[in-house]
Design an enzyme around this catalytic site. Structure first.
Site, mmCIF file in Angstrom:
data_model
loop_
_atom_site.group_PDB
_atom_site.id
_atom_site.type_symbol
_atom_site.label_atom_id
_atom_site.label_comp_id
_atom_site.label_asym_id
_atom_site.label_seq_id
_atom_site.Cartn_x
_atom_site.Cartn_y
_atom_site.Cartn_z
ATOM 1 N N PRO A 25 25.882 -30.682 85.608
ATOM 2 C CA PRO A 25 26.888 -31.677 85.967
ATOM 3 C C PRO A 25 26.363 -32.512 87.132
ATOM 4 C CG PRO A 25 27.515 -29.500 86.814
ATOM 5 C CD PRO A 25 26.258 -29.319 86.000
ATOM 6 N N MET A 27 27.585 -35.998 89.403
ATOM 7 C CA MET A 27 28.497 -37.116 89.652
ATOM 8 C C MET A 27 27.758 -38.433 89.484
ATOM 9 S SD MET A 27 31.436 -35.865 90.500
ATOM 10 C CE MET A 27 32.305 -37.212 91.262
ATOM 11 N N GLN A 78 33.397 -29.745 83.785
ATOM 12 C CA GLN A 78 33.381 -29.116 85.112
ATOM 13 C C GLN A 78 34.579 -29.584 85.928
ATOM 14 O OE1 GLN A 78 30.841 -29.907 88.609
ATOM 15 N NE2 GLN A 78 30.226 -27.764 88.396
ATOM 16 N N CYS A 108 29.455 -27.425 95.244
ATOM 17 C CA CYS A 108 29.336 -28.736 95.889
ATOM 18 C C CYS A 108 29.630 -28.621 97.389
ATOM 19 C CB CYS A 108 30.296 -29.732 95.245
ATOM 20 S SG CYS A 108 30.206 -31.335 96.046
ATOM 21 N N LYS A 147 29.939 -22.261 88.431
ATOM 22 C CA LYS A 147 28.633 -22.699 88.955
ATOM 23 C C LYS A 147 28.684 -22.568 90.473
ATOM 24 C CE LYS A 147 25.440 -26.658 88.901
ATOM 25 N NZ LYS A 147 25.560 -27.424 90.148
ATOM 26 N N ASN A 219 19.434 -22.369 88.185
ATOM 27 C CA ASN A 219 19.370 -23.819 88.372
ATOM 28 C C ASN A 219 18.667 -24.119 89.695
ATOM 29 O OD1 ASN A 219 21.532 -26.059 89.938
ATOM 30 N ND2 ASN A 219 20.248 -26.731 88.252
ATOM 31 N N GLY A 220 17.957 -25.259 89.691
ATOM 32 C CA GLY A 220 17.324 -25.735 90.922
ATOM 33 C C GLY A 220 15.834 -25.921 90.783
ATOM 34 N N GLY A 241 18.937 -30.533 86.258
ATOM 35 C CA GLY A 241 19.713 -31.659 86.762
ATOM 36 C C GLY A 241 18.879 -32.910 86.945
ATOM 37 N N ARG A 242 18.357 -33.089 88.151
ATOM 38 C CA ARG A 242 17.707 -34.355 88.481
ATOM 39 C C ARG A 242 16.567 -34.715 87.542
ATOM 40 N NH1 ARG A 242 17.116 -32.525 94.568
ATOM 41 N NH2 ARG A 242 17.005 -30.574 93.387
HETATM 42 C C1 LIG Z 1 23.573 -37.196 91.828
HETATM 43 C C2 LIG Z 1 23.963 -35.757 91.731
HETATM 44 C C3 LIG Z 1 25.274 -35.418 91.503
HETATM 45 C C4 LIG Z 1 25.657 -34.077 91.385
HETATM 46 N N1 LIG Z 1 26.949 -33.776 91.070
HETATM 47 C C5 LIG Z 1 27.285 -32.490 90.825
HETATM 48 C C6 LIG Z 1 28.575 -32.144 90.338
HETATM 49 O O1 LIG Z 1 29.430 -32.990 90.058
HETATM 50 N N2 LIG Z 1 28.865 -30.822 90.160
HETATM 51 C C7 LIG Z 1 27.937 -29.832 90.415
HETATM 52 O O2 LIG Z 1 28.236 -28.656 90.224
HETATM 53 N N3 LIG Z 1 26.716 -30.141 90.848
HETATM 54 C C8 LIG Z 1 26.357 -31.424 91.041
HETATM 55 N N4 LIG Z 1 25.081 -31.732 91.404
HETATM 56 C C9 LIG Z 1 24.105 -30.638 91.562
HETATM 57 C C10 LIG Z 1 23.367 -30.386 90.240
HETATM 58 O O3 LIG Z 1 24.256 -29.967 89.232
HETATM 59 C C11 LIG Z 1 22.275 -29.315 90.437
HETATM 60 O O4 LIG Z 1 22.902 -28.108 90.820
HETATM 61 C C12 LIG Z 1 21.269 -29.693 91.507
HETATM 62 O O5 LIG Z 1 20.851 -31.036 91.368
HETATM 63 C C13 LIG Z 1 20.042 -28.768 91.446
HETATM 64 O O6 LIG Z 1 19.428 -28.821 90.188
HETATM 65 P P1 LIG Z 1 18.110 -29.716 89.922
HETATM 66 O O7 LIG Z 1 17.095 -29.301 90.937
HETATM 67 O O8 LIG Z 1 17.704 -29.386 88.511
HETATM 68 O O9 LIG Z 1 18.497 -31.144 90.113
HETATM 69 C C14 LIG Z 1 24.683 -33.050 91.529
HETATM 70 C C15 LIG Z 1 23.356 -33.406 91.745
HETATM 71 C C16 LIG Z 1 22.984 -34.731 91.835
HETATM 72 C C17 LIG Z 1 21.534 -35.082 92.042
#
Ligand SMILES: Cc1cc2nc3c(=O)[nH]c(=O)nc-3n(C[C@H](O)[C@H](O)[C@H](O)COP(=O)(O)O)c2cc1C
Length: 342
Positions: A25, A27, A78, A108, A147, A219-220, A241-242
């Site tokens: 997820p 935003m 979510q 968050c 999460k 995740n991460g 995610g990213r």
């Molecule tokens: C722009 C942005 C918005 C995010 N919004 C949410 C969100 O709405 N809910 C959530 O649980 N995590 C949110 N995250 C966190 C991601 O879900 C994820 O946990 C985090 O980026 C780490 O994973 P990654 O290293 O694969 O990016 C957001 C991350 C980014 C970069």
């Protein structure tokens, strides 16, 4: 006694689907248009919506906040919130709308979310989370999942996370997605909280060992399917995610390599072409083209033609009246750059 022996096994919950790979997820990123686009690349990966607060749903327009195309499924909503009654009402609404899973955001760290007493600060209130999970589970047949982080502030020992998972799983949650970084609630911004605290994958692997009956997703920091495959030796699922936003085509081989489907993934051009009817439909309803094309910019990341693709979409999608023609022309230019057209 092993930790897992002290867990109360939920008895009346349906099993969550088996999704070893998911889109996180995010935003302002994983809105319905990005999800539809990702679905052209992978049919099997579980997709998560952006976080939607329970208050917004209770007081807002359900179709605008929660509407999605059936093609996006399997799809998890979510939720963010701490009001048990509102959350369970939202779970019921989400089930009616056809979602496949309800996920509660306990990760968050933003100050806005902290002010509402939800997100990562709920890690320090496992009983409250358990109550919400229990109430939502009673309101819906869908799996209710969580999460969370490996810890927050000084509540970041492995035992603290175990305590959280033990209490919340006792309320019926069987799928946990663990962002393998702690969050500093006061000291760091949300962006810094995604980069600065070190990743502790071993804590998540250990969690799976201690709770073998739970679905534990890590995740991460993951950026490719090879890493996903490595992680699946230790945990049940991996969430990206990213990297998924920066290079959505990374999912191209996931249905084959992760889900074991005997299929050839579409190439990038086919992915774009599959979007045309969707774009036509939305633009004809008055949506500005760039609301969709902004999510397509990274499709050619790292490939010849990526620059021209991004430039043409960015410069031309915001004009009033811009249509699919903008995307078709950009794709033609990419093909020329790649030597696929004379
Ligand atoms: C722009 C942005 C918005 C995010 N919004 C949410 C969100 O709405 N809910 C959530 O649980 N995590 C949110 N995250 C966190 C991601 O879900 C994820 O946990 C985090 O980026 C780490 O994973 P990654 O290293 O694969 O990016 C957001 C991350 C980014 C970069």
């Amino acid at each position: 006694m092993r930790l897992s022996e002290s867990i109360i096994l939920p008895t009346n919950k349906p099993k969550t689907g088996i999704y070893p790979l998911s889109l996180a997820p995010m935003m302002d990123r994983t809105d319905r248009h990005f999800r539809y686009f990702v679905r052209q690349i992978t049919k099997r990966t579980l997709l998560y919506t952006e976080m939607v607060t329970s208050a917004a749903i209770i007081h807002g327009d359900h179709q605008r906040l929660l509407g999605f195309s059936p093609e996006e499924k399997p799809l998890a909503l979510q939720l963010g919130g701490d009001n048990t009654q509102d959350l369970s009402e939202c779970a019921r609404i989400a089930e009616d709308m056809g979602y496949d899973e309800i996920n509660l955001n306990v990760g968050c760290p933003s100050s806005r979310v902290q002010d509402g007493n939800f997100g990562a600060c709920l890690m320090m209130q496992p009983e409250k989370v358990a109550k919400s999970v229990e109430a939502m589970s009673q309101a819906t047949k869908l799996p209710v999942t969580v999460k969370h982080r490996i810890g927050v502030d000084d509540c970041d020992r492995y035992e603290d996370m175990v305590n959280f998972v033990r209490i919340v799983s006792g309320a019926g949650c069987t799928r946990f997605t663990v962002h393998a970084r702690k969050a500093w609630l006061q000291e760091l911004s949300p962006k810094e909280n995604r980069d600065i605290p070190p990743l502790r994958y071993s804590d998540v692997h250990r969690l799976k060992q201690d709770f073998p009956h739970l679905f534990i997703e890590i995740n991460g920091g993951f950026t490719n399917l090879e890493q996903v495959r490595q992680q699946l030796q230790f945990v049940d699922g991996v969430m990206i995610g990213r990297a998924a936003y920066d290079n959505p085509y990374l999912f191209a081989n996931s249905d084959r390599l992760i889900y074991g489907e005997d299929i050839t993934p579409p190439n990038r051009q086919q992915v774009v072409e599959a979007m045309y009817p969707y774009i036509d439909n939305w633009v004809s309803q008055g949506l500005k083209l760039n609301k969709i094309t902004r999510h397509l910019l990274q499709l050619f990341a790292g490939q010849a033609g990526s620059r021209v693709w991004k430039r043409m979409l960015t410069e031309n999608s915001c004009h009033p009246g811009a249509t699919t023609e903008v995307v078709r022309t950009a794709l033609e230019s990419v093909k020329i750059k790649r030597g696929e057209r004379g």
